[in-house]
Design a protein around this motif. Structure first.
Motif, PDB file in Angstrom:
ATOM      1  N   UNK A  64      47.252 -28.823  21.888  1.00 32.91           N
ATOM      2  CA  UNK A  64      47.990 -27.562  21.816  1.00 32.91           C
ATOM      3  C   UNK A  64      49.476 -27.739  22.116  1.00 32.91           C
ATOM      4  N   UNK A  65      49.896 -28.985  22.385  1.00 33.13           N
ATOM      5  CA  UNK A  65      51.296 -29.252  22.751  1.00 33.13           C
ATOM      6  C   UNK A  65      51.755 -28.341  23.888  1.00 33.13           C
ATOM      7  N   UNK A  66      50.913 -28.227  24.879  1.00 34.26           N
ATOM      8  CA  UNK A  66      51.184 -27.316  25.984  1.00 34.26           C
ATOM      9  C   UNK A  66      50.923 -28.011  27.314  1.00 34.26           C
ATOM     10  N   UNK A  67      51.801 -27.756  28.257  1.00 31.21           N
ATOM     11  CA  UNK A  67      51.645 -28.254  29.621  1.00 31.21           C
ATOM     12  C   UNK A  67      51.486 -27.059  30.543  1.00 31.21           C
ATOM     13  N   UNK A 126      48.581 -28.266  46.341  1.00 37.27           N
ATOM     14  CA  UNK A 126      48.511 -26.844  45.975  1.00 37.27           C
ATOM     15  C   UNK A 126      48.709 -26.627  44.479  1.00 37.27           C
ATOM     16  N   UNK A 127      49.552 -27.442  43.861  1.00 39.11           N
ATOM     17  CA  UNK A 127      49.851 -27.294  42.440  1.00 39.11           C
ATOM     18  C   UNK A 127      49.180 -28.420  41.653  1.00 39.11           C
ATOM     19  N   UNK A 128      48.783 -28.097  40.429  1.00 39.30           N
ATOM     20  CA  UNK A 128      48.198 -29.094  39.536  1.00 39.30           C
ATOM     21  C   UNK A 128      48.834 -28.975  38.162  1.00 39.30           C
ATOM     22  N   UNK A 129      49.346 -30.085  37.670  1.00 37.62           N
ATOM     23  CA  UNK A 129      49.929 -30.108  36.331  1.00 37.62           C
ATOM     24  C   UNK A 129      48.925 -30.737  35.374  1.00 37.62           C
ATOM     25  N   UNK A 130      48.873 -30.206  34.163  1.00 39.48           N
ATOM     26  CA  UNK A 130      47.966 -30.759  33.156  1.00 39.48           C
ATOM     27  C   UNK A 130      48.585 -30.557  31.779  1.00 39.48           C
ATOM     28  N   UNK A 131      48.103 -31.330  30.842  1.00 42.57           N
ATOM     29  CA  UNK A 131      48.609 -31.200  29.477  1.00 42.57           C
ATOM     30  C   UNK A 131      47.464 -31.119  28.492  1.00 42.57           C
ATOM     31  N   UNK A 132      47.647 -30.306  27.485  1.00 39.10           N
ATOM     32  CA  UNK A 132      46.694 -30.205  26.382  1.00 39.10           C
ATOM     33  C   UNK A 132      47.439 -30.693  25.150  1.00 39.10           C
TER      34      UNK A 132
END
Length: 130
Positions: A76-79, A67-73
């Protein structure tokens, strides 16, 4: 100075979706992990998901898997944490945290331990109505 700032929380109906973000500063995205934890009133803090910034490995709690998906950019130093098919039991304050991982030998176990994380954001409220 390391800073983590969450955003994107809010109120959503059961079955809906929400995306929350963790903007990080004060360190470079390399040998660190960023984890999402949540805490509901009267309950203990629990690990939700984690991403290893060095190789992109991801981990999910059984309660959110699928159901949940984690990702990082990294640029942009953003998760991000994309949350779909939300349930009332997902209601909690969601916080991101950063942990140094250069000494980690068993990430799959350590990602769930709050004491492994050195810095925490202030949290963002996610409320799922039934």
């Amino acid at each position: 100075e390391v800073q983590l700032v969450e955003s994107g929380g809010g109120l959503v109906q059961a079955g809906g979706s929400l995306s929350i973000s963790c903007a990080a500063s004060g360190f470079t995205f390399d040998d660190y992990a960023i984890g999402w934890f949540r805490q509901a009133p009267g309950k203990e803090r629990e690990g939700v998901s984690c991403v290893m910034l060095s190789d992109g490995s991801t981990y999910y709690a059984d309660s959110v898997k699928g159901r949940f998906t984690i990702s990082s950019d990294n640029a942009k130093n953003t998760v991000y944490l994309q949350m779909n098919s939300l349930k009332p039991e997902d209601t909690a304050v969601y916080s991101c945290a950063v942990a140094p991982t250069s000494t980690w030998k068993s990430p799959s176990k350590l990602v769930w331990i709050p004491d492994e994380y050195d810095y925490w954001g202030q949290g963002t409220q996610v409320t799922v109505s039934s």
